[in-house]
Each structure stands twice: as C-alpha cells, then as structure tokens.
Motif scaffolding. Structure first.
Motif, PDB file in Angstrom:
ATOM      1  N   LEU A   1       1.250  -0.248  -9.270  1.00  0.00           N
ATOM      2  CA  LEU A   1       0.624   0.934  -9.045  1.00  0.00           C
ATOM      3  C   LEU A   1      -0.901   1.411  -8.955  1.00  0.00           C
ATOM      4  N   HIS A   2      -1.371   0.534 -10.098  1.00  0.00           N
ATOM      5  CA  HIS A   2      -2.683   0.801 -10.627  1.00  0.00           C
ATOM      6  C   HIS A   2      -3.623  -0.352  -9.888  1.00  0.00           C
ATOM      7  N   GLU A   3      -2.966  -1.337  -9.346  1.00  0.00           N
ATOM      8  CA  GLU A   3      -3.913  -2.418  -8.876  1.00  0.00           C
ATOM      9  C   GLU A   3      -4.142  -2.171  -7.400  1.00  0.00           C
ATOM     10  N   PRO A   4      -5.300  -2.613  -6.740  1.00  0.00           N
ATOM     11  CA  PRO A   4      -5.459  -2.440  -5.399  1.00  0.00           C
ATOM     12  C   PRO A   4      -4.462  -3.158  -4.331  1.00  0.00           C
ATOM     13  N   SER A   5      -3.857  -2.434  -3.456  1.00  0.00           N
ATOM     14  CA  SER A   5      -2.996  -2.966  -2.425  1.00  0.00           C
ATOM     15  C   SER A   5      -3.656  -4.174  -1.424  1.00  0.00           C
ATOM     16  N   LEU A   6      -2.886  -4.880  -0.868  1.00  0.00           N
ATOM     17  CA  LEU A   6      -3.477  -5.900  -0.078  1.00  0.00           C
ATOM     18  C   LEU A   6      -4.260  -5.079   1.013  1.00  0.00           C
ATOM     19  N   TYR A   7      -3.803  -4.112   1.474  1.00  0.00           N
ATOM     20  CA  TYR A   7      -4.812  -3.262   2.303  1.00  0.00           C
ATOM     21  C   TYR A   7      -6.058  -3.065   1.601  1.00  0.00           C
TER      22      TYR A   7
ATOM     23  N   GLY B   1       0.780  -1.209   0.144  1.00  0.00           N
ATOM     24  CA  GLY B   1      -0.113  -0.022   0.074  1.00  0.00           C
ATOM     25  C   GLY B   1       0.904   1.437   0.038  1.00  0.00           C
ATOM     26  N   ASN B   2       2.167   1.362   0.120  1.00  0.00           N
ATOM     27  CA  ASN B   2       3.086   2.333   0.091  1.00  0.00           C
ATOM     28  C   ASN B   2       3.578   2.672  -1.342  1.00  0.00           C
ATOM     29  N   LYS B   3       2.196   3.347  -2.038  1.00  0.00           N
ATOM     30  CA  LYS B   3       2.248   3.747  -3.624  1.00  0.00           C
ATOM     31  C   LYS B   3       3.057   4.951  -3.614  1.00  0.00           C
ATOM     32  N   HIS B   4       3.759   5.085  -4.598  1.00  0.00           N
ATOM     33  CA  HIS B   4       4.818   6.395  -4.928  1.00  0.00           C
ATOM     34  C   HIS B   4       5.222   6.454  -6.481  1.00  0.00           C
ATOM     35  N   ALA B   5       4.292   6.999  -7.121  1.00  0.00           N
ATOM     36  CA  ALA B   5       4.285   7.041  -8.598  1.00  0.00           C
ATOM     37  C   ALA B   5       5.672   7.495  -8.856  1.00  0.00           C
ATOM     38  N   ASP B   6       6.132   8.452  -8.315  1.00  0.00           N
ATOM     39  CA  ASP B   6       7.466   9.086  -8.698  1.00  0.00           C
ATOM     40  C   ASP B   6       8.653   8.015  -8.702  1.00  0.00           C
ATOM     41  N   MET B   7       8.487   6.866  -7.846  1.00  0.00           N
ATOM     42  CA  MET B   7       9.473   5.844  -8.170  1.00  0.00           C
ATOM     43  C   MET B   7       9.749   5.189  -9.221  1.00  0.00           C
TER      44      MET B   7
ATOM     45  N   PHE C   1      -0.708   0.412   7.228  1.00  0.00           N
ATOM     46  CA  PHE C   1      -2.106   0.238   7.822  1.00  0.00           C
ATOM     47  C   PHE C   1      -2.542   0.859   8.913  1.00  0.00           C
ATOM     48  N   PRO C   2      -2.534   2.342   8.778  1.00  0.00           N
ATOM     49  CA  PRO C   2      -2.623   3.199   9.683  1.00  0.00           C
ATOM     50  C   PRO C   2      -3.876   3.093  10.899  1.00  0.00           C
ATOM     51  N   GLU C   3      -4.819   2.972  10.323  1.00  0.00           N
ATOM     52  CA  GLU C   3      -6.043   2.497  11.226  1.00  0.00           C
ATOM     53  C   GLU C   3      -5.870   1.506  12.203  1.00  0.00           C
ATOM     54  N   LEU C   4      -5.013   0.521  11.912  1.00  0.00           N
ATOM     55  CA  LEU C   4      -5.007  -0.524  12.718  1.00  0.00           C
ATOM     56  C   LEU C   4      -4.095  -0.244  14.104  1.00  0.00           C
ATOM     57  N   PHE C   5      -3.448   0.941  13.869  1.00  0.00           N
ATOM     58  CA  PHE C   5      -2.502   1.316  14.900  1.00  0.00           C
ATOM     59  C   PHE C   5      -3.486   2.404  15.894  1.00  0.00           C
ATOM     60  N   ASP C   6      -4.182   3.067  15.077  1.00  0.00           N
ATOM     61  CA  ASP C   6      -5.021   4.220  15.341  1.00  0.00           C
ATOM     62  C   ASP C   6      -6.101   3.702  16.359  1.00  0.00           C
ATOM     63  N   VAL C   7      -6.598   2.325  15.955  1.00  0.00           N
ATOM     64  CA  VAL C   7      -7.651   1.725  16.633  1.00  0.00           C
ATOM     65  C   VAL C   7      -7.384   1.586  18.081  1.00  0.00           C
ATOM     66  N   ARG C   8      -6.123   1.260  18.351  1.00  0.00           N
ATOM     67  CA  ARG C   8      -5.523   0.813  19.725  1.00  0.00           C
ATOM     68  C   ARG C   8      -6.102   1.974  20.857  1.00  0.00           C
TER      69      ARG C   8
END
Length: 301
Positions: free
Chosen positions: A168-174, A144-150, A277-284
């Motif tokens: 880049l154009h496909e859904p990530s695992l998350y 999920g860490n997409k970065h088009a400039d790469m 996966f930011p929300e998985l840590f925010d939820v804690r």
C-alpha cells in the motif's frame, strides 16, 4: 514364424541405461517440488464427500500459485523500471501476460461445474470466498488499485497484513512507469510524481498530454511506446479475466449472494468499470487519424 519378434514394442518405452533409478540417493523431482505437501493440501469439507469438490479446491489453489508467480514478476518489473533497466522489465511483463492467459483459460475448467453439483458442497465453504484472496489484493495494489480499507480483512493474519500494508505504501507499477517517463524527459506533472501512493490513482490530463506526444511519434519514443502498450495488454487481460470470472459465477450460482457476503454477480460486474491505467485509454481519443497529406494532417511524404 512371426516376423516382428525383434521389433521394439509400440506400447512400452524401455528405460535407458543412464536414467537415475535410485530416487532415494539424490534430490528427486518429487522432493524438489515438495509434492507430498502440494498434493496433500486438498482437504474437502463436504459430508458426505462430494466428487466435484476436488475440482473447486484445485482450481483455486492453482490460481493462487499463478498469482504468487505474478506477484514475483510484477515486483521485479517494478524494481527494474525504477532502475531504468527497461528490457528485463518488459520480459517480466511478457511473462505476466502469459500467466494472465493461463488464469483466464482456467475458468473453462471450473465452468464444467453445474449448479446442481456445486450446490452439493457450497454450504461447506461457510463464509470462505475468493474475495478474501490476499494475493489477488496484492496484485491489484501492485498495479495501482490501492484500497486501504481492504487491509482490515487481513488483520487476523499479521504477516499477510504487513505485506499488504507494505505494498500500500510502495509505488505501484504505474507510478514507476510515470517516474520512468519523467526521467526520459517527458513533462509528467509534479503533483503526479509526488502523489500519495497509498491513495487510488486519479487520472491526470497532464499525463494524457505526455502519452499523446509518445503516441504521436512512436518511432522516436519507441521504448515509452512499448512500455505503454504492454500496460494496455495487462489491463485488457485483467478485464477479460474479470469478465470470465463473472460469467462463470453467473453460470454456476445465478443471482445468489456470494459466500463471503457480497451481492455476487452485481458486485463482480462493478469491477469491470475499474481501471489501473486510465490515461492509457483516455489518450486513444486524442490520437488523430492519418490523412492523405501525412500523419496528423502534417506535411509528411
């Protein structure tokens, strides 16, 4: 007369009659693994030759092989989740976690390389750097860490560029996990489900709400809970890998710039602030403590 004449040797193991001896007749171990190619792929560049360069090459080649397998497993897990085939997907993720542990442990081997030893051949890397690993970028894109400039870094290699552009154009695992949660009846926000997957993922308070409900009742949402915790494991493992990378680099080159032009250790340190996966840590922070009156202060037994 010696009493051990008929005893089997403790230093030699005799070949059993059934062991294949004619390795030219059928597919052999070496042929199956194409070992002539694999073991012939180390080409030290230092002049004069330096003993420790082989360690550096093999460390990075084996890492790339593990990254190849990690991509294979992540791609399969993503596809399985998209088809709601959860158990095999979790098996894939379990294997990825073991790969991550192996990659992290490998840093201890490279850490035996002292600054003086590395200095003997570092200049022969020219501008080569692990930052240029396209498979590492592919793993980050998959998580999920997409970065088009790469993609600009790989314009010189059309097949690699095309593969990264596809990821880049496909859904990530998350992305697939959040879609899976929605299909399980959880109110994942529509804007999250329909987001532009080429962009870096941005945390959603609505997703935190969904995850809070899952964590509030793990027994009722066991599958979702299991998937969520597996993702937390993946992220934790990735951060441990990043930290060991940073510490190994700092141990070997100190505050020198990277061979690829980065600032070196400061650049690697900033990666520790990234999250897949930011929300998985925010939820804690949302999860309430159990009280004597029951879970979340309710009226449990």
């Amino acid at each position: 007369m010696r009493d051990d004449v008929d005893r089997p040797s403790r230093s030699v193991r005799a070949l059993e009659d059934g062991i294949e001896r004619d390795l030219g007749r059928n597919l052999s171990y070496g042929d199956y693994l194409d070992l002539h190619t694999v073991l012939g792929a180390q080409h030290p560049q230092a002049v004069p030759p330096r003993h420790d360069e082989l360690l550096f090459i093999i460390q990075h080649q084996t890492s790339e092989l593990w990254l190849k397998l990690m991509l294979h497993e992540l791609t399969s897990a993503r596809s399985l989740l998209a088809g709601d085939d959860v158990q095999p997907a979790l098996k894939r993720l379990a294997r990825v976690k073991h790969i991550q542990h192996t990659l992290t442990q490998q840093w201890s081997v490279l850490a035996t390389l002292t600054p003086s030893e590395y200095a003997q051949f570092r200049s022969f890397l020219a501008t080569g750097s692990g930052f240029q690993s396209w498979q590492y970028r592919a793993v980050e894109f998959s998580l999920g860490n997409k970065h088009a400039d790469m993609l600009r870094l790989f314009e010189h290699d059309p097949p690699v560029h095309a593969q990264l552009d596809r990821l880049l154009h496909e859904p990530s695992l998350y992305d697939e996990v959040l879609r899976f949660l929605a299909r399980r009846g959880h109110p994942v926000p529509v804007e999250v489900l329909e987001r532009d997957v080429t962009q870096p993922y941005e945390a959603s308070e609505g997703v935190v709400d969904v995850l809070a409900a899952v964590y509030a009742d793990p027994a009722h949402h066991w599958v979702e809970y299991h998937v969520a915790e597996d993702l937390v494991d993946l992220e934790d493992n990735f951060q441990v890998w990043r930290f060991r990378h940073l510490r190994t680099v700092e141990r070997i080159i100190g505050s020198k710039k990277g061979t690829g032009g980065s600032s070196g250790v400061p650049f690697l340190r900033r990666a520790l602030d990234l999250t897949f996966f930011p929300e998985l840590f925010d939820v804690r922070s949302r999860i309430q403590d159990v009280t004597p009156d029951g879970y979340h202060g309710g009226h449990g037994a």
